[in-house]
Design an enzyme around this catalytic site. Structure first.
Site, PDB file in Angstrom:
ATOM      1  N   GLY A  16      22.550  22.724  43.304  1.00 55.90           N
ATOM      2  CA  GLY A  16      22.016  21.646  42.500  1.00 55.90           C
ATOM      3  C   GLY A  16      20.539  21.889  42.222  1.00 55.90           C
ATOM      4  N   CYS A  17      20.070  21.510  41.045  1.00 58.51           N
ATOM      5  CA  CYS A  17      18.683  21.805  40.655  1.00 58.51           C
ATOM      6  C   CYS A  17      17.675  21.093  41.546  1.00 58.51           C
ATOM      7  CB  CYS A  17      18.464  21.475  39.188  1.00 58.51           C
ATOM      8  SG  CYS A  17      18.910  19.785  38.718  1.00 58.51           S
ATOM      9  N   ASN A  18      17.903  19.808  41.828  1.00 55.69           N
ATOM     10  CA  ASN A  18      16.995  19.083  42.718  1.00 55.69           C
ATOM     11  C   ASN A  18      16.985  19.694  44.113  1.00 55.69           C
ATOM     12  OD1 ASN A  18      16.284  16.971  40.828  1.00 55.69           O
ATOM     13  ND2 ASN A  18      18.336  16.151  41.140  1.00 55.69           N
ATOM     14  N   VAL A  19      18.141  20.129  44.551  1.00 60.37           N
ATOM     15  CA  VAL A  19      18.279  20.729  45.878  1.00 60.37           C
ATOM     16  C   VAL A  19      17.446  22.000  45.973  1.00 60.37           C
ATOM     17  CG1 VAL A  19      19.891  21.650  47.563  1.00 60.37           C
ATOM     18  CG2 VAL A  19      20.595  19.777  46.064  1.00 60.37           C
TER      19      VAL A  19
END
Length: 356
Positions: A158-161
């Site tokens: 995931g990008c936020n991750v």
């Protein structure tokens, strides 16, 4: 001889932001031939209508997403909504496909099936090798890239991750922060919400406004962040994660704080980040006193990181900026693909951004 081999890549979900960004990167890759481009509701549409910036593909017609369309390629990229990859992957395997499959969705990221069901509300499709090459694996004394070199299925993070993990993991691995009290606040560009037409994503609603979402521990990336920090060496992990939509099309700026270990001097804290990122081609620790901005990384597969110690609060403050569509999604997919195919990890990827 491998440097002269060409691999064919099919992209499912090619009309969306993630699929389009994968194709933008693949068009610059010296050893990739782009094969089938598929979509669901946009099947039959010209690529030029979906992605007018991808001029070399403008006259290609999007095919329906099916086993028949995807079978026979060396690599299949799945840029599909969450929950759609598992069934298609199983059908490809049943048809005898031996392709390397890169899933840009969330279906195969989590190792904990209960966490998947809690946050996604459906049956877990299984766990694939995780597509963050820079992830520190404390129990092995290595990085995730060593796992990816033998992978045939990859779960793109995931990008936020990615932003939170790259911001904080050196401190966790070195034991200079306490991972039981991690607070992450992210400013996130609107492309992370996808192309679907929704009222709160309209320009009239978004421009000039900052809007938090998935507040109070409800965001689906929380268990994935916890998973990565445990991989980096944390025992117990507690993360308070709050994303905020910012009126930009691309980019994530993550500000992550955690208590500094007792008696730990600031120089020792910074040394952990210097040590862990010294040889990483796509993670850049900025000079002291220089702070990450999303403009630094627009269009690039770069993560820019900074770390400081707030002596008064007794906390480490770690920041990371990435382009959510590149290092946060498509770039991670291509980087992982390169490793799995035995190609140079940096092939087809750039650290050069676009400005202004």
């Amino acid at each position: 001889m491998l440097m002269h081999v060409t691999f064919t890549v099919a992209v499912a979900g090619a009309s969306g932001y993630a699929g389009g960004e994968v194709l933008r990167l693949l068009l610059a890759h010296p050893q990739i031939e782009i094969g089938a481009l598929t979509a669901h509701t946009n099947a039959g549409q010209r690529m030029g209508d979906a992605h007018p910036h991808l001029l070399p593909l403008a006259d290609r017609v999007l095919q329906p997403t099916s086993v028949e369309s995807l079978h026979g390629h060396d690599v299949v990229v799945l840029a599909l909504p969450h929950g759609k990859s598992g069934e298609l992957t199983a059908a490809l395997a049943a048809a005898g496909s031996t392709a390397l499959v890169l899933d840009c969705g969330a279906d195969h990221r989590l190792t904990d099936a209960d966490a998947w069901e809690q946050f996604y509300g459906s049956t877990h499709a299984g766990t694939w090798p995780y597509g963050l090459p820079e992830l520190i694996l404390a129990d092995r004394g290595t990085r995730q890239r060593d796992v990816l070199r033998s992978a045939r299925h990859v779960a793109v993070p995931g990008c936020n991750v990615t932003a939170v993990t790259l911001a904080l993991q050196p401190g966790v691995a070195a034991g200079v922060v306490d991972p039981r009290d991690v607070v992450a606040v992210l400013a996130v560009g609107y492309s992370g919400a996808g192309k679907a037409a929704k009222t709160h994503l309209l320009a009239a609603e978004a421009l000039g406004s900052l809007a938090p979402y998935a507040v109070g521990g409800t965001h689906r990336h929380v268990p994935e962040i916890e998973q990565n920090l445990r991989a980096a060496g944390a025992g117990e992990v507690r993360v308070s994660f709050t994303p905020v939509l910012a009126p930009v099309s691309r980019g994530i700026l993550a500000t992550v704080t955690a208590p500094v270990a007792a008696g730990m001097p600031a120089a020792t804290v910074r040394a952990a980040w210097e040590q862990h990122y010294a040889d990483e081609p796509f993670v850049h620790l900025l000079p002291e006193g220089t702070w990450p901005t999303t403009a630094m990384v627009t269009g690039a597969n770069t993560a820019v990181v900074q770390v400081a110690v707030d002596e008064r609060a007794g906390r480490v403050v770690a920041l990371c900026a990435i382009d959510n569509l590149v290092k946060g999604t498509a770039g991670a997919a291509v980087q992982s693909m390169n490793l799995a195919l035995g190609l140079p990890e940096t092939a087809g990827l750039t650290t050069v951004g676009v400005a202004p």
